[in-house]
Scaffold this active site. Structure first.
Site, short mmCIF file in Angstrom:
data_model
loop_
_atom_site.label_atom_id
_atom_site.label_comp_id
_atom_site.label_asym_id
_atom_site.label_seq_id
_atom_site.Cartn_x
_atom_site.Cartn_y
_atom_site.Cartn_z
N GLU A 161 5.34 3.58 18.38
CA GLU A 161 4.30 4.62 18.32
C GLU A 161 4.09 4.98 16.86
O GLU A 161 4.79 5.82 16.30
CB GLU A 161 4.73 5.85 19.13
CG GLU A 161 3.64 6.90 19.19
CD GLU A 161 4.15 8.26 19.65
OE1 GLU A 161 3.40 8.98 20.31
OE2 GLU A 161 5.30 8.61 19.31
N ASP A 183 9.48 6.13 20.45
CA ASP A 183 8.71 7.36 20.22
C ASP A 183 8.78 7.80 18.77
O ASP A 183 9.80 7.62 18.09
CB ASP A 183 9.27 8.47 21.11
CG ASP A 183 8.71 9.83 20.75
OD1 ASP A 183 7.51 10.05 20.99
OD2 ASP A 183 9.47 10.65 20.18
#
Length: 844
Positions: A514, A459
């Site tokens: 990401e 993330d």
């Protein structure tokens, strides 16, 4: 519910040797990510042969998805002797490196450091450690698993990236510096820690570890003046179990077994460490805790000593997901599942991103053994299980998180504004700290080793890689944006280290990053000089669809759609998705809601009349998903429920939130009403949701049969703004999309590469998918010779309005492939080659 679970289709096959927990059974399987068979060359070969789009430039999202701090501050880690060393004195200073000296690895000179022993180097020879060390959880392993040692390959030359992308040569000093930093840290880890393999097993030393004679607890807290282990087991007496400190700031205590042989800390006991810190007395949950629980009615979490007896019963949620949802994911044709919000987090509505306990799975969904059972079942079904891991930031909680753990703000994090992400309201790690590296690398390995996850979706990587965290930065693709003083080299080096460790020890594992910035080399191997991810999330696609859904159909540009979908770097793989999990949360809208809005509540029953808005919405929902999967990347991601256009958002139980500016965000009185997915809607044969789900399933099975996402052949032959047509080839398939709202085309010519007979293999207008049955699936389409749309051959089709059709080359019938129509037939066909438009309104 298990927060957010996304269905994935990835092209890989993994080994099953590491998949079982304890004595649970696991079966062999074969999935699609044939990583050992596909070399890097097969993915996105010079993106598409589309003359209008660049093979290098990456589309920048207008919406900044990864915001960050504006005030960079400065790193001030005092008491340097507390840990082996700080990785760099100033991570932003890029030293001059003679590129000529960097040509050969042997010529890279690493500055000799003074001999600095590991913080844990002499902890193996204590008097109480006569018995062999046993990990925290006593797993029962098969002899086969025990006999397979893992090793990490040595660093490569880091030069191949310049062959792949010669543009990088202009930034060689920065990239060579980055690679030299990575190699230097590897050498120091080899020297002081016995290698990256040993360094990443910090969970076997720090936190609670169990041996035959008792329990050892260790914690790194260099600024603490004293420390004691307290908990239910000693009636929270701070004078009962005083800890001792070594020269590196690691506190330790050994608790021998009770006289009856039982463990000194019972399973399920609450535990904390009490420290005298520069800011006062502080009780903290151990940083390496493996399980933490929030008691009903309480705000802070409690750390729990987790070492269950074998007969412990299985509890809810993880088990329910295992039994009810995993078979659904398998049936729909996905081969992987990404589970979000696994790491424990105190604030439920943070969606799992404000992590407090990095080694502990969230207790909201059950016990650690429940999660292991879920993963075992997924493996039995042939599904990979990826974890959404958060190493980009941490909760700012002091009571149950890492913040101010030893009473100082720069223990695990940067000090000052550099250590605070003001938009995410969280703390930012100091990736230049030796013990932070140990903590994060060990954390990644813990989830792979202990829980048998098959990889990670990392993330917030954009936030990690830049000092501006991507805030208010429109990345244009100019390489100066990636290799300069705005780049946090320490963070990038950490990402290189963690990918190197993961792929070295677990070659079958998958890592997805990401990143919205389009960092060059992001998905190239570390040994070649890249950052090392297998995939980058193609984040611009979801933003593009939302941008278009706010416009009229007449304002959609076919070239704009194609450019966004196909705009990815050569040899770097992407995972495409039409909508993100954020769009399913309260406050935003899914694609289905953007298209159909409140009509979904009243007109989705098949026994009731439809509306133009519903007809348009269902048609475009299917087309958007198929073109995203067909053209957007080498993997495809779907957030649960979106495959059938779930009519409502997800809302978590929450109270009112008061912002620093005084504004109050209303809560929902801690309601669980919308904290779920109504999967029954997609299964109901009397609702239109069923057709949308059937189409999503058909897309996955089409990929499973034809492997078009991993095909080296991709060519976009038509982007017609007048006809609203997009035609492209991928593998042996020809995709034909008619986005026009009422024009259908008879005898529409589409280009193709290979000669022979084609047939329809997927038709969004099929009644099974809620369509209008305007195409005959028994029709055969023969190619004719002659260049059309820069293709050597072509064939004629009927292209209904708002319909996507996929044609496959028929290869299993004699005389079907390798031949085009005879010349006399070709002449007859040419007479009707001009497309005929038919006006048939289909919702507007």
């Amino acid at each position: 519910m298990v927060y957010s679970v996304s269905g994935l289709r990835l092209p890989c096959v993994l080994s099953v040797d590491r998949f079982s927990h304890g004595v649970r059974k696991t079966s062999s399987f074969s999935v699609l990510l044939k990583k050992d068979q596909f070399s890097w060359k097969i993915f996105a070969q010079k993106p598409s042969h589309d003359s209008d789009s660049s093979s290098v430039t990456v589309a920048a999202s207008k919406k900044v998805l990864v915001p960050g701090s504006q005030d960079y501050g400065s790193s001030s880690l005092t008491d340097q002797l507390e840990s082996p060393r700080t990785i760099s004195d100033d991570p932003q200073v890029i030293h001059d490196i003679d590129s000529e000296e960097m040509k050969n690895d042997e010529k890279v000179e690493i500055e000799e450091q003074e001999s600095v022993p590991s913080a844990l180097a002499n902890n193996d020879e204590e008097a109480h450690s006569e018995e062999p060390f046993v990990p925290f959880r006593r797993n029962i392993r098969t002899e086969k698993n025990e006999a397979k040692p893992r090793s990490i390959p040595p660093p490569g030359t880091g030069r191949k990236i310049y062959e792949i992308d010669p543009t990088l040569l202009g930034f060689r000093k920065h990239i060579d510096y980055r690679y030299a930093q990575y190699k230097r840290i590897l050498e120091e880890i080899d020297k002081y820690e016995g290698g990256l393999e040993a360094f990443s097993r910090g969970y076997e030393k720090l936190g609670f570890t169990r041996c035959e004679t008792g329990i050892t607890y260790r914690e790194w807290a260099p600024r603490a003046k004293s420390a004691a282990l307290i908990g239910d087991f000693n009636n929270w007496n701070p004078n009962a179990d005083i800890m001792s400190r070594n020269e590196f700031g690691v506190w330790e205590i050994f608790l021998p077994n009770n006289t009856d042989g039982s463990p000194p800390i019972p399973h399920g006991s609450r535990v904390k460490i009490r420290m005298e810190t520069p800011s006062g007395i502080k009780d903290s949950i151990p940083a390496w805790i493996k399980f933490s629980v929030q008691a009903p009615g309480e705000i802070p979490y409690n750390g729990m000593y987790y070492d269950p007896p074998e007969e412990e019963p299985i509890i809810n949620t993880y088990a329910n997901f295992r039994d009810d949802v995993l078979p659904r994911i398998k049936r729909l044709g996905y081969n992987a599942v990404q589970i979000m919000a696994v790491q424990e987090h105190s604030y439920y509505s943070s969606f799992g991103y404000h992590v407090t306990n990095f080694f502990a799975p969230s207790s909201r969904f059950g016990t650690p053994d429940d999660l292991k059972s879920l993963i075992d079942r997924a493996h039995e079904l042939g599904l990979l299980v990826l974890m959404d891991v958060v190493h980009s930031h941490a909760s700012k909680n002091v009571l149950d998180g890492l913040n101010m753990f030893d009473g100082t703000e720069d223990h695990y994090f940067h000090s000052g504004s550099k250590g605070h992400h003001w938009m995410w309201d969280s703390r930012l790690f100091n990736y230049g700290s030796w013990e932070v590296l140990r903590f994060l690398l060990s954390n990644a390995r813990w989830w792979l080793e202990e829980y048998k996850f098959d990889g990670f979706r990392f993330d917030g990587v954009t936030s990690m890689m830049y000092t501006h965290h991507g805030l208010q930065v429109a990345f244009t693709g100019n390489y100066n944006e990636y290799f300069g003083y705005a780049t946090d080299v320490d963070a990038v080096v950490y990402l290189m280290l963690v990918n190197h460790m993961i792929h070295g020890l677990y070659p079958e594992a998958v890592t997805i990053g990401e990143d919205v910035s389009g960092m060059p080399t992001f998905c190239l191997p570390v040994l070649d000089g890249g950052v090392g991810f297998d995939y980058r999330l193609h984040m611009a696609i979801a933003d593009k669809w939302i941008e278009l859904l706010k416009k009229r159909d007449e304002d959609w540009k076919m070239g704009d759609i194609v450019h966004t979908l196909a705009n990815r770097r050569w040899l770097e793989k992407c995972v495409a998705y039409a909508e993100s999990h954020d769009q399913a949360l309260v406050g935003d809208k899914t694609i289905a809601f953007w298209l159909m809005d409140k009509d979904m509540y009243d007109f989705m029953a098949l026994d009731r009349p439809t509306t133009p808005l519903i007809d348009r919405g269902i048609a475009l929902h299917k087309m958007i998903r198929l073109i995203t999967m067909g053209l957007g990347g080498e993997g495809y991601l779907n957030f649960m429920g979106n495959e059938f256009g779930h009519p409502e958002w997800i809302d978590f139980p929450r109270g009112d939130q008061r912002l620093p500016n005084g504004r109050v965000i209303p809560g929902n009185n801690f309601s669980y009403d919308k904290c779920r997915r109504r999967f029954d809607l997609g299964d109901a044969d009397y609702l239109r949701y069923r057709g949308m789900q059937e189409f999503d399933q058909a897309m996955q099975h089409l990929e499973a049969k034809y492997d078009f996402m991993t095909s080296e052949h991709q060519y976009i032959s038509r982007k017609d703004e007048g006809d609203r047509m997009i035609v492209f080839e991928r593998g042996n398939l020809v995709f034909v999309f008619n986005f026009h709202w009422h024009n259908s085309y008879f005898n529409y010519r589409v280009g193709c590469l290979k000669p022979g007979k084609y047939k329809i293999v997927l038709d969004s207008d099929d009644p099974l998918f809620g369509g209008f049955n305007r195409l005959s699936h028994n029709a055969e389409y023969f190619s004719t010779e002659g260049w059309y749309d820069d293709r050597p051959r072509s064939f004629l089709v009927y292209a209904p309005s708002r319909t996507a059709v996929v044609y496959a080359l028929v290869e299993d019938e004699p005389n079907a492939v390798g031949k085009s129509l005879p010349a006399e037939i070709c002449a007859t066909v040419e007479e009707a080659a001009e497309p005929v438009k038919e006006s048939e309104p289909l919702g507007h």
